[in-house]
Design an enzyme around this catalytic site. Structure first.
Site, PDB file in Angstrom:
ATOM      1  CG  ASP A  31      10.145   1.930   1.347  1.00 27.56           C
ATOM      2  OD1 ASP A  31      10.236   3.142   1.096  1.00 27.56           O
ATOM      3  OD2 ASP A  31       9.246   1.213   0.881  1.00 27.56           O
ATOM      4  CB  ALA A  34      -0.923  -0.006   1.205  1.00 26.36           C
ATOM      5  CB  SER A  76       8.117  -5.470   2.223  1.00 27.74           C
ATOM      6  OG  SER A  76       8.532  -4.353   1.490  1.00 27.74           O
ATOM      7  CB  ALA A  77      11.230  -1.587   4.417  1.00 25.97           C
ATOM      8  CB  ALA A  78       8.027  -1.950   8.712  1.00 25.23           C
TER       9      ALA A  78
HETATM   10  C1  MEV Z   1       8.602   2.948  -2.503  1.00 26.29           C
HETATM   11  O1  MEV Z   1       8.166   3.156  -1.165  1.00 26.29           O
HETATM   12  C2  MEV Z   1       9.348   4.145  -3.002  1.00 26.29           C
HETATM   13  C3  MEV Z   1       9.879   4.071  -4.431  1.00 26.29           C
HETATM   14  O2  MEV Z   1      10.573   5.300  -4.664  1.00 26.29           O
HETATM   15  C4  MEV Z   1      10.803   2.892  -4.646  1.00 26.29           C
HETATM   16  C5  MEV Z   1      12.124   3.042  -3.883  1.00 26.29           C
HETATM   17  O3  MEV Z   1      12.521   4.142  -3.539  1.00 26.29           O
HETATM   18  O4  MEV Z   1      12.765   2.003  -3.661  1.00 26.29           O
HETATM   19  C6  MEV Z   1       8.754   3.979  -5.456  1.00 26.29           C
END
Ligand code: MEV
Length: 327
Positions: free
Chosen positions: A158, A110, A115-117
């Site tokens: 992220d 979303a 996923s990073a968190a």
């Molecule tokens: C994703 O949260 C942000 C993007 O800029 C991808 C990235 O920075 O890795 C779309």
């Protein structure tokens, strides 16, 4: 006995997508967190389960066996977490099996960095379980590796924000710098409910760049100017200018085809209800939008976004990045 760690979700205020091409982005951590609990097993297997996605599987000797949910989805979502856990095991020098249970209050796919968190929380929980001395920098690096498996060519924004928290100015080659923001940033987040893959949105932007390199260069320059002006506005507490800059930023993203009908619907309803500015946040193509709003209009904008079908809430920023929870 298990160890629990957690890490925050994020919103990108300015600069998503452009950050992949080396431009700066401004990002802040919000008070929705992902949790990971790690405990030792009696064998050498790695069992990972996500309670909110209802997926689970076992990794053993390079093989994956699904235990719950759709096998393809389970592998796609759990593989990066396996990678994070294995990196910590490598550092510890231990050859042990683990049960890892993740749960999250962050909507997935979303644009809020779920996923990073989750990856940061897994790295920190396994590290704490095995008594590995890890700095936040180490957790960031591990979560970044996990993100590469999930998203292809991520910028690292992220995992940086979910590990360090606060408000960051992020740029790929120079890294990140905390921004000392004193002003409150009243935001409504609206989730369209349309799930999408970050890698697909990133590749859409790449096609535009390949087809229109000169125009893309000019867009990147404009995106950079927006961020530079936004840093001043944030420090001065000038919310009105910030709102205008968000609208500019969204216009650029719209031009790159990463907005969609569902986002436009919510963004327009927020603007009509009096938001100072609104834009998509994260990769776009669905996912979430954000609206900056004077405090006294927060409820009105929230209701407007909800009435337009968004799953909306008021975001509060948090300074706390990844942390091990008290047992
Ligand atoms: C994703 O949260 C942000 C993007 O800029 C991808 C990235 O920075 O890795 C779309």
């Amino acid at each position: 006995m298990g160890v629990v760690a957690s890490a925050p979700a994020k919103i990108i205020l300015f600069g998503e997508h452009f950050v992949v091409y080396g431009e700066p982005a401004i990002v802040l951590a919000i008070d929705k967190r992902a949790y990971a609990k790690a405990e030792l097993r009696n064998d050498k297997k790695l069992f990972i389960r996500s309670s909110n996605l209802n997926i689970a599987g076992i990794f053993e000797n390079g093989n994956f066996k699904v235990e719950e949910g759709n096998p393809k989805e389970a592998k796609m979502r759990l593989e990066p977490l396996k990678c994070a856990a294995e990196k910590v095991l490598e550092i510890s020098g231990e050859k042990v099996g683990l049960n890892i249970e993740v749960s999250s209050t962050v909507p997935v796919a979303a644009g809020l960095g779920s996923s990073a968190a989750v990856a940061s929380a897994v790295a920190a929980s396994v590290g704490a379980l095995l008594n590995v001395k890890m700095t936040k920098e180490d957790v960031f690096r591990i979560a970044f590796e996990a993100e590469k498996i999930m998203h292809g060519t991520p910028s690292g924004v992220d995992p940086a924000i979910s590990t360090f928290g606060g408000t960051l100015l992020f740029q790929m080659d120079t890294g990140f710098k905390p921004l000392d923001v004193k002003v409150d940033i009243p935001l409504v987040i609206g989730n369209t409910g349309v799930e999408r893959l970050t890698r697909v949105q990133v590749s859409k932007v790449r096609s535009v760049r390949d087809k229109h390199p000169q125009i893309f260069e000019a867009i990147l320059r404009t995106a950079r100017e927006i961020v530079l002006r936004a840093i001043e506005a944030l420090i001065e507490g000038d919310l009105e200018t910030l709102g205008e800059l968000m609208n500019f930023n969204h216009a650029l993203l719209y031009g790159l085809s990463v907005s969609d009908e569902s986002l436009e619907w919510l963004i327009n309803s927020a603007r009509k209800a009096g938001a100072l500015g609104a834009k998509l946040t994260g990769a776009g193509g669905g996912g979430c939008m954000i609206a900056l709003t004077d405090k006294d209009k927060l409820e009105k904008v929230l209701e407007a976004v909800q009435r337009s079908g968004g799953n909306a809430f008021i975001a509060r920023k948090t300074d706390e990045g990844v942390r091990v929870e008290p047992s």
